[in-house]
Design an enzyme around this catalytic site. Structure first.
Site, PDB file in Angstrom:
ATOM      1  N   GLY A   1       0.823  -1.213   0.000  1.00 36.86           N
ATOM      2  CA  GLY A   1       0.000   0.000   0.000  1.00 36.86           C
ATOM      3  C   GLY A   1       0.851   1.254   0.000  1.00 36.86           C
ATOM      4  O   GLY A   1       0.590   2.206  -0.737  1.00 36.86           O
TER       5      GLY A   1
ATOM      6  N   PHE B   1      19.875 -18.352   0.221  1.00 37.86           N
ATOM      7  CA  PHE B   1      18.637 -18.823   0.817  1.00 37.86           C
ATOM      8  C   PHE B   1      18.233 -20.098   0.078  1.00 37.86           C
ATOM      9  O   PHE B   1      18.623 -20.296  -1.069  1.00 37.86           O
ATOM     10  CB  PHE B   1      17.554 -17.760   0.559  1.00 37.86           C
ATOM     11  CG  PHE B   1      16.900 -17.220   1.787  1.00 37.86           C
ATOM     12  CD1 PHE B   1      17.594 -16.377   2.633  1.00 37.86           C
ATOM     13  CD2 PHE B   1      15.571 -17.520   2.083  1.00 37.86           C
ATOM     14  CE1 PHE B   1      16.983 -15.845   3.753  1.00 37.86           C
ATOM     15  CE2 PHE B   1      14.957 -16.990   3.201  1.00 37.86           C
ATOM     16  CZ  PHE B   1      15.659 -16.153   4.032  1.00 37.86           C
TER      17      PHE B   1
ATOM     18  N   GLN C   1       1.043 -21.596   3.067  1.00 38.64           N
ATOM     19  CA  GLN C   1       2.331 -22.087   3.531  1.00 38.64           C
ATOM     20  C   GLN C   1       2.293 -22.303   5.042  1.00 38.64           C
ATOM     21  O   GLN C   1       1.940 -21.384   5.777  1.00 38.64           O
ATOM     22  CB  GLN C   1       3.390 -21.044   3.186  1.00 38.64           C
ATOM     23  CG  GLN C   1       4.778 -21.559   3.067  1.00 38.64           C
ATOM     24  CD  GLN C   1       5.684 -20.486   2.470  1.00 38.64           C
ATOM     25  OE1 GLN C   1       5.755 -19.377   2.992  1.00 38.64           O
ATOM     26  NE2 GLN C   1       6.360 -20.809   1.381  1.00 38.64           N
TER      27      GLN C   1
ATOM     28  N   HIS D   1       4.608 -23.696   8.414  1.00 33.18           N
ATOM     29  CA  HIS D   1       5.926 -24.039   8.921  1.00 33.18           C
ATOM     30  C   HIS D   1       5.727 -25.189   9.906  1.00 33.18           C
ATOM     31  O   HIS D   1       4.805 -25.140  10.717  1.00 33.18           O
ATOM     32  CB  HIS D   1       6.536 -22.813   9.608  1.00 33.18           C
ATOM     33  CG  HIS D   1       7.995 -22.969   9.846  1.00 33.18           C
ATOM     34  ND1 HIS D   1       8.482 -23.789  10.823  1.00 33.18           N
ATOM     35  CD2 HIS D   1       9.071 -22.449   9.218  1.00 33.18           C
ATOM     36  CE1 HIS D   1       9.807 -23.756  10.780  1.00 33.18           C
ATOM     37  NE2 HIS D   1      10.180 -22.951   9.822  1.00 33.18           N
TER      38      HIS D   1
ATOM     39  N   LEU E   1       7.180 -19.021  15.671  1.00 32.00           N
ATOM     40  CA  LEU E   1       8.059 -19.939  14.960  1.00 32.00           C
ATOM     41  C   LEU E   1       9.185 -20.460  15.849  1.00 32.00           C
ATOM     42  O   LEU E   1       9.826 -19.701  16.569  1.00 32.00           O
ATOM     43  CB  LEU E   1       8.681 -19.144  13.808  1.00 32.00           C
ATOM     44  CG  LEU E   1       9.018 -19.882  12.542  1.00 32.00           C
ATOM     45  CD1 LEU E   1       7.771 -20.508  11.939  1.00 32.00           C
ATOM     46  CD2 LEU E   1       9.635 -18.908  11.556  1.00 32.00           C
TER      47      LEU E   1
ATOM     48  N   GLU F   1      13.866 -23.989  11.967  1.00 30.54           N
ATOM     49  CA  GLU F   1      14.412 -25.297  11.613  1.00 30.54           C
ATOM     50  C   GLU F   1      15.776 -25.528  12.245  1.00 30.54           C
ATOM     51  O   GLU F   1      16.212 -26.666  12.411  1.00 30.54           O
ATOM     52  CB  GLU F   1      14.539 -25.411  10.085  1.00 30.54           C
ATOM     53  CG  GLU F   1      13.358 -26.103   9.494  1.00 30.54           C
ATOM     54  CD  GLU F   1      12.793 -25.410   8.272  1.00 30.54           C
ATOM     55  OE1 GLU F   1      13.213 -24.277   7.974  1.00 30.54           O
ATOM     56  OE2 GLU F   1      11.923 -26.006   7.628  1.00 30.54           O
TER      57      GLU F   1
ATOM     58  N   ARG G   1      10.087 -29.793   4.892  1.00 31.66           N
ATOM     59  CA  ARG G   1       9.032 -29.155   5.685  1.00 31.66           C
ATOM     60  C   ARG G   1       7.695 -29.868   5.618  1.00 31.66           C
ATOM     61  O   ARG G   1       7.066 -30.108   6.636  1.00 31.66           O
ATOM     62  CB  ARG G   1       8.809 -27.715   5.184  1.00 31.66           C
ATOM     63  CG  ARG G   1       9.765 -26.728   5.745  1.00 31.66           C
ATOM     64  CD  ARG G   1       9.367 -25.351   5.272  1.00 31.66           C
ATOM     65  NE  ARG G   1      10.307 -24.364   5.791  1.00 31.66           N
ATOM     66  CZ  ARG G   1      10.154 -23.069   5.662  1.00 31.66           C
ATOM     67  NH1 ARG G   1       9.107 -22.596   5.005  1.00 31.66           N
ATOM     68  NH2 ARG G   1      11.038 -22.233   6.154  1.00 31.66           N
TER      69      ARG G   1
ATOM     70  N   HIS H   1       1.584 -19.673   7.916  1.00 32.67           N
ATOM     71  CA  HIS H   1       2.531 -18.571   7.762  1.00 32.67           C
ATOM     72  C   HIS H   1       2.189 -17.582   6.656  1.00 32.67           C
ATOM     73  O   HIS H   1       2.261 -16.378   6.848  1.00 32.67           O
ATOM     74  CB  HIS H   1       3.917 -19.171   7.508  1.00 32.67           C
ATOM     75  CG  HIS H   1       5.033 -18.174   7.524  1.00 32.67           C
ATOM     76  ND1 HIS H   1       5.257 -17.335   8.596  1.00 32.67           N
ATOM     77  CD2 HIS H   1       5.971 -17.875   6.613  1.00 32.67           C
ATOM     78  CE1 HIS H   1       6.299 -16.559   8.333  1.00 32.67           C
ATOM     79  NE2 HIS H   1       6.740 -16.850   7.141  1.00 32.67           N
TER      80      HIS H   1
ATOM     81  N   GLU I   1       0.220  -9.452  -0.168  1.00 30.40           N
ATOM     82  CA  GLU I   1      -0.189 -10.817   0.185  1.00 30.40           C
ATOM     83  C   GLU I   1      -1.656 -11.074  -0.114  1.00 30.40           C
ATOM     84  O   GLU I   1      -2.048 -12.204  -0.409  1.00 30.40           O
ATOM     85  CB  GLU I   1       0.107 -11.118   1.672  1.00 30.40           C
ATOM     86  CG  GLU I   1      -0.055 -12.605   2.007  1.00 30.40           C
ATOM     87  CD  GLU I   1       0.408 -12.992   3.408  1.00 30.40           C
ATOM     88  OE1 GLU I   1       1.236 -12.264   3.993  1.00 30.40           O
ATOM     89  OE2 GLU I   1      -0.046 -14.031   3.910  1.00 30.40           O
TER      90      GLU I   1
ATOM     91  N   ARG J   1       5.768 -20.268  -2.198  1.00 32.22           N
ATOM     92  CA  ARG J   1       6.547 -19.038  -2.293  1.00 32.22           C
ATOM     93  C   ARG J   1       7.988 -19.281  -1.841  1.00 32.22           C
ATOM     94  O   ARG J   1       8.224 -19.962  -0.853  1.00 32.22           O
ATOM     95  CB  ARG J   1       5.910 -17.975  -1.389  1.00 32.22           C
ATOM     96  CG  ARG J   1       6.672 -16.681  -1.295  1.00 32.22           C
ATOM     97  CD  ARG J   1       6.033 -15.778  -0.258  1.00 32.22           C
ATOM     98  NE  ARG J   1       6.131 -16.330   1.082  1.00 32.22           N
ATOM     99  CZ  ARG J   1       7.189 -16.133   1.897  1.00 32.22           C
ATOM    100  NH1 ARG J   1       8.203 -15.404   1.508  1.00 32.22           N
ATOM    101  NH2 ARG J   1       7.194 -16.677   3.098  1.00 32.22           N
TER     102      ARG J   1
END
Lengths: 587, 84
Positions: free
Chosen positions: A19, A119, A240, A242, A252, A255, A286, A353, A387, A398
């Site tokens: 926005g 990543f 998604q 986790h 969270l 991991e 996951r 998530h 989103e 994603r």
């Protein structure tokens, strides 16, 4: 009292990254822009995005946008629209340099260039060596971006309506969007904001689930407004999760905890991952870990009085390792559970998530839906980004570092397209009183007094239904039962009453309106998940375990009216390069 | 309450200001507001209200990572929240 009215060129619902990026584009082009936000803008959920922004800058290792595009298409499990993905990956470097110019303090290399970290899911040369593509401002990237954009908007004289809640879009008989009816939370008074264009940038809807990483504000308000205006939501089955969030709360547990040697046990103390993944055990992917946890709970081997979670053990690692390598997890456990994982196992459950689905848009941010002339006809005057939107660049799943990129690229693109629209459509269309009356009725309904159920009771049940019937464990009969449960919840909504029907700062009323939104989005999610008989990306079915490109390489569309489902094709043709055809999933 | 003290925001208004961009802060702040705020003295209440106007990243550092704020006035209220 007559309804108060204001007029702007553009109304933006939501003050997160998407926005604010759009607002800046428009304010800098001298459009009159109003941003409506239910909380103070810098408290939007964008602040929670700590990871970073992907862009093929090649500052650390060789990289280019085409490799980034390949990774994104593959990560989407081929459900992403390749024209939009190409556009996003090509725009990414420009977006990052712009942020730098706005004052975002990116972490740097010794050379002075922006540092980029590696990543999961990032590759060089179309699936080759690991790439390093994520630009970050330490661990506060989202925060830094949001604050910079807010400051820029203040300078550019964007008009902010802070602590205003959007009730419904105002539309005319041709379906064009004319603005929205909003509610000033402090006074409880409605306000009609007329606008030539309306952009929805209201974020995600993680509050659908009992266990979620999402802040309490993420109730999918914009998505539900779009449904009520007759526009469908796209690919809502793709959510998604986790594998390890703190059970019942959602925070969270990274991991890293299992990477350091932590492992999961059920109520019998059994290390159950050995049964599901004999080799990788607790380090399985996951979705395998998430499904295993969910299966243990469903089959009665969960821990706790309600048997609704499993335990993550770190106590065998020794206090040195936990203190040195997992300090964040230790803080989280101490703060929220009052336990020290050095000697006590952590109750965990898969945590919701990010929603890949949302309001269907094209790559210009224009909302599109099936109509007379095809599956993607533009809804006049309506845009969406972030989103809450489904462009779709994430498709079935994603990649880390692509969500901040998505909100910035498509926030900006929507702003650009709106500038063009405003030139061609310089006048406000006449307001449609019946649409305003309908939106007012939504508000007035909560003035009903008397006995009834509370918002909290129904909300708790909704979240449980979503978690039990449409979480990571998805199978035909469980979801069909979930639809029935949601029908009952819908019926119960009619009997919900507020104990306090006053106006001034009545947050209970806001929570009731949010719950209405969540119920509709819950049905969109459940119905879409039920209809898709395959496993793709984050949507994995126990009864249809394979991806089925022959029948299901298509987007799902859910319409509120009659809970109708429709489909539209995936845009597999990029803008300038060859398509990436679907390949088997091998990681 | 003494007459020269400024009126504090209503509990309803504070409840909304406990809505933050991060789930962790939602939970910590809301719980403190509901369970402990009413027992605070006027100065503590005033500090809590001021704390809510700080940004989310700082609040996260203070309330979760347990780093100390540069502004020492907040030390006391943060300590109170952390102890509950």
């Amino acid at each position: 009292m007559a309804l108060a009215k204001r007029r702007f060129d553009t109304l933006i619902l939501g003050a997160g990254g998407a926005g604010l990026r759009a607002a800046l584009q428009l304010s800098n082009a001298d459009a009159r822009v109003a941003v409506v936000s239910k909380v103070f803008p810098t408290r939007s959920h964008t602040v929670a995005a700590q990871g970073g922004v992907n862009a093929a800058l090649a500052n650390v290792v060789p990289d280019n946008w085409h490799w980034h595009m390949f990774d994104t298409v593959k990560g989407s499990d081929y459900l992403g629209d390749q024209d939009a993905i190409e556009f996003m990956c090509r725009e990414a470097p420009k977006i990052v340099y712009e942020l730098e110019h706005f004052g975002v303090p990116f972490s740097r290399l010794d050379t002075g260039h922006i540092y980029q970290r590696a990543f999961g899911g990032q590759s060089q040369n179309f699936g080759g060596a690991q790439a390093a593509r994520t630009c970050a401002a330490a661990d506060r990237t989202g925060h830094a971006i949001l604050h910079s954009l807010y400051q820029q908007n203040i300078r550019s004289k964007t008009h902010f309506f802070d602590e205003f809640f959007a009730l419904d879009l105002i539309t005319d008989d041709e379906g064009a969007v004319l603005g929205a009816l909003v509610l000033e939370i402090e006074t409880g008074e409605p306000l009609l904001i007329e606008a030539k264009t309306t952009l929805i940038a209201s974020g995600g809807c993680g509050q659908l689930f009992r266990t979620t990483t999402n802040a309490h504000i993420n109730t999918g308000d914009g998505m539900a407004m779009v449904l009520r205006a007759g526009v469908p939501l796209e690919d809502m089955e793709f959510f998604q999760f986790h594998p390890t969030g703190i059970a019942g709360k959602g925070m969270l547990i990274t991991e890293g905890a299992r990477g350091e040697g932590g492992y999961l046990i059920n109520k019998d103390g059994e290390r159950f991952m050995e049964r599901y993944a004999p080799n990788a055990k607790d380090l399985a992917s996951r979705d395998v870990v998430s499904r295993a946890i969910s299966t243990e709970v469903r089959e009665g081997r969960g821990c706790g009085p309600d048997g609704d979670h499993v335990m993550l053990r770190l106590d065998h690692l020794g206090s040195d390792i936990v203190a040195k390598r997992l300090p964040g997890i230790r803080d989280t456990c101490k703060t929220f559970l009052h336990i020290d994982p050095v000697d006590t196992p952590i109750p965990v459950f898969p945590t919701a998530h990010y929603v890949m689905g949302g309001i269907p848009t094209d790559r210009h941010g224009r909302v599109v839906m099936p109509a007379r002339h095809g599956p993607e006809e533009v809804v006049s005057g309506l845009y969406a980004a972030g989103e809450c939107a489904c462009v779709s660049v994430h498709g079935g799943n994603r990649l880390g570092g692509n969500s901040l990129l998505d909100i910035l690229v498509f926030g900006r693109a929507a702003g650009e397209d709106i500038i063009g629209f405003l030139k061609e459509n310089p006048n406000h269309r006449p307001i449609n009183e019946s649409s305003v009356d309908k939106a007012m009725a939504r508000l007035k309904r909560w003035d009903q007094k008397g006995e009834g159920e509370s918002v909290k009771e129904v909300r708790d049940d909704l979240k449980k239904v979503m978690e039990n019937h449409c979480g990571v464990f998805r199978v035909e009969d469980v979801m069909a039962e979930g639809v029935n449960e949601l029908v009952k919840i819908r019926e119960r909504m009619a009997n919900v009453r507020l104990s306090d029907t006053s106006r001034v700062f009545n947050t209970a009323r806001i929570e009731a309106l949010e719950l209405e939104n969540l119920v509709d989005i819950g049905m969109a999610t459940m119905k879409s998940a039920l209809v898709r008989q395959e496993s793709r990306g984050a949507h994995s079915r126990m009864d249809f375990t394979e991806r089925d490109d022959k029948n299901w390489l298509k987007h799902t569309l859910y319409f509120l009216e009659d809970d109708r489902i429709d489909f539209k094709p995936v845009r597999t043709k990029p803008l300038s390069v060859d398509s990436f055809p679907p390949k088997a999933r091998v990681y | 309450m003494e007459a020269d003290l400024e009126e504090l925001p209503s509990i309803e208004k504070l409840r909304w200001q406990c809505r933050r961009g991060m789930l962790e802060l939602d939970l910590i702040l809301k719980q403190f507001l509901e369970n402990n705020y009413n027992q605070l003295n006027y100065n503590e209440k005033e500090l809590f209200c001021e704390l809510l106007s700080q940004n989310d990243q700082d609040l996260q550092q203070w309330l979760m990572n347990k780093t100390s704020p540069a502004d020492s006035r907040f030390l006391e209220i943060i300590d109170l929240i952390n102890r509950h």
